[in-house]
Design an enzyme around this catalytic site. Structure first.
Site, short mmCIF file in Angstrom:
data_model
loop_
_atom_site.label_atom_id
_atom_site.label_comp_id
_atom_site.label_asym_id
_atom_site.label_seq_id
_atom_site.Cartn_x
_atom_site.Cartn_y
_atom_site.Cartn_z
N VAL A 123 -44.36 -44.57 -9.80
CA VAL A 123 -44.66 -45.18 -8.56
C VAL A 123 -45.91 -46.18 -8.98
CG1 VAL A 123 -45.51 -45.47 -6.21
CG2 VAL A 123 -43.79 -43.83 -6.75
N ASP B 10 -55.44 -41.50 -14.68
CA ASP B 10 -54.57 -40.38 -14.54
C ASP B 10 -55.18 -39.12 -15.01
OD1 ASP B 10 -51.33 -40.10 -13.80
OD2 ASP B 10 -52.00 -38.78 -15.70
N PRO C 131 -46.60 -36.15 1.47
CA PRO C 131 -46.21 -36.79 2.70
C PRO C 131 -47.20 -37.78 3.10
CG PRO C 131 -46.89 -34.81 2.89
CD PRO C 131 -46.93 -34.68 1.76
N SER D 22 -48.99 -46.82 2.90
CA SER D 22 -47.90 -47.60 2.64
C SER D 22 -46.92 -47.55 3.75
CB SER D 22 -47.17 -47.38 1.28
OG SER D 22 -46.79 -45.97 1.17
N ASP E 277 -39.57 -48.78 4.25
CA ASP E 277 -38.44 -48.51 4.98
C ASP E 277 -37.72 -49.56 5.90
OD1 ASP E 277 -38.58 -45.14 4.70
OD2 ASP E 277 -40.67 -46.12 5.11
N HIS F 245 -43.27 -41.75 8.08
CA HIS F 245 -42.72 -42.07 6.61
C HIS F 245 -41.59 -40.73 6.41
CE1 HIS F 245 -41.21 -43.69 2.87
NE2 HIS F 245 -41.91 -42.95 2.22
N THR G 240 -37.72 -42.68 -6.35
CA THR G 240 -37.61 -43.90 -5.98
C THR G 240 -39.15 -44.55 -6.56
OG1 THR G 240 -38.75 -43.79 -3.83
CG2 THR G 240 -36.42 -43.23 -4.13
#
Length: 304
Positions: free
Chosen positions: A13, A35, A122, A144, A149, A176, A224
């Site tokens: 992502v 990271d 979440p 986001s 969606d 979401h 995704t």
């Protein structure tokens, strides 16, 4: 604004977002990649820099650490345990809450006073926890939300109605996740209410598609990231350019005490305001159910 942006998390992502920034016109001047895997962040920075000679924008790209956060205008959080096939976004909650508490503490210790944009799942609960852990004004912490969606919803409607997705004005709202839903009462195409163009069966099918498509993608390819990466780039430019666009980001709802996806004006100060859209009774029931789910999740993880 120096337009300095930090990405926390250089997984699929985070780097789809970075790639989207590099390959479009953007106001970002400096991009710092952070990271837990330092080598991965450095490798991704090198890889992105290799595209600068042919990309439409030029920006400084480097790897770094939380110590670089102090003068950032925007920090985009994509870090966390990834969602696995068959796993709901809420299953990730306790794992990611522990990660966030430590991470946000280190970032705030640098004097950071910009805007957080959260994409980790979440997402609505992680956005709420980011707000609580950071102590920043609620307007400066954004998730986001249901922007992706809503993009799925608009695309599906555009295919059914044979119009461009940008001419479709419709929103998925709420959590979401599994309780999100479409605001059909105010959805339109060319000032025509969508409910007059499509029947209830079609609307139900399209709404279900927008809600559940992520699970299908995860089942087929494991994760995704292109869609959300593009959405994060759009939200970033909206903030840095003070575009004041109406987006269904996750924003603080004073009435419920939660963060949830609902149309709000987004600009340089983060959330300018949450819109007071009048929705019908059935939609209010769905929103209440979504908020109940979020409240239960917040209660489960606590605020310690």
């Amino acid at each position: 604004m120096a337009n300095k942006v930090m990405i926390v998390g250089t997984g699929n992502v985070g780097m789809s977002y970075g790639y989207a920034l590099v390959h479009q016109r953007t106001s970002v001047n400096e991009l710092v990649l952070v990271d837990i895997n330092v080598d991965d962040a450095e490798g991704e920075a090198i890889d992105l820099r290799d595209a600068l000679a042919v990309s439409p924008s030029y920006l400084k790209i480097r790897s770094g650490s939380y110590a670089d956060a102090g003068d950032c205008d925007l920090i985009v959080i994509t870090a966390g345990v990834p969602q696995k096939p068959g796993e709901s976004r809420m299953d990730l909650l306790k794992k990611n809450a522990a990660i966030f508490k430590d991470m946000i503490g280190q970032i705030m210790a640098t004097g950071f006073n910009g805007i957080f944009l959260v994409a980790s799942n979440p997402m609505d609960v992680m956005t709420y926890l980011t707000w609580r852990y950071s102590g920043l004004p609620a307007a400066h912490v954004i998730g986001s939300g249901t922007v992706l969606d809503s993009s799925r919803l608009r695309y599906r409607l555009s295919q059914r109605l044979r119009v461009h997705p940008k001419n479709v004005h419709a929103y998925q709202v709420g959590e979401h996740g599994d309780t999100e839903f479409a605001l059909w009462s105010c959805a339109n195409v060319g000032c025509q209410p969508i409910r007059t163009l499509l029947g209830e069966q079609d609307l139900t099918e399209i709404e279900d598609y927008a809600r559940n498509e992520a699970y299908d993608i995860i089942k087929k390819k494991g994760a995704t990231y292109y869609g959300i990466g593009s959405c994060l780039a759009m939200i970033t430019n909206c903030i840095l350019n003070d575009e004041c666009r109406i987006l269904s980001v996750s924003n603080y709802d004073e009435m419920s005490g939660t963060y949830n996806g609902f149309p709000a004006i987004v600009g340089a100060d983060g959330i300018v305001r949450r819109l007071g859209i009048k929705i019908d009774a059935k939609e209010q029931e769905k929103l209440d159910r979504s908020i109940k789910t979020l409240r239960e999740a917040i209660a489960e993880v606590g605020e310690n």
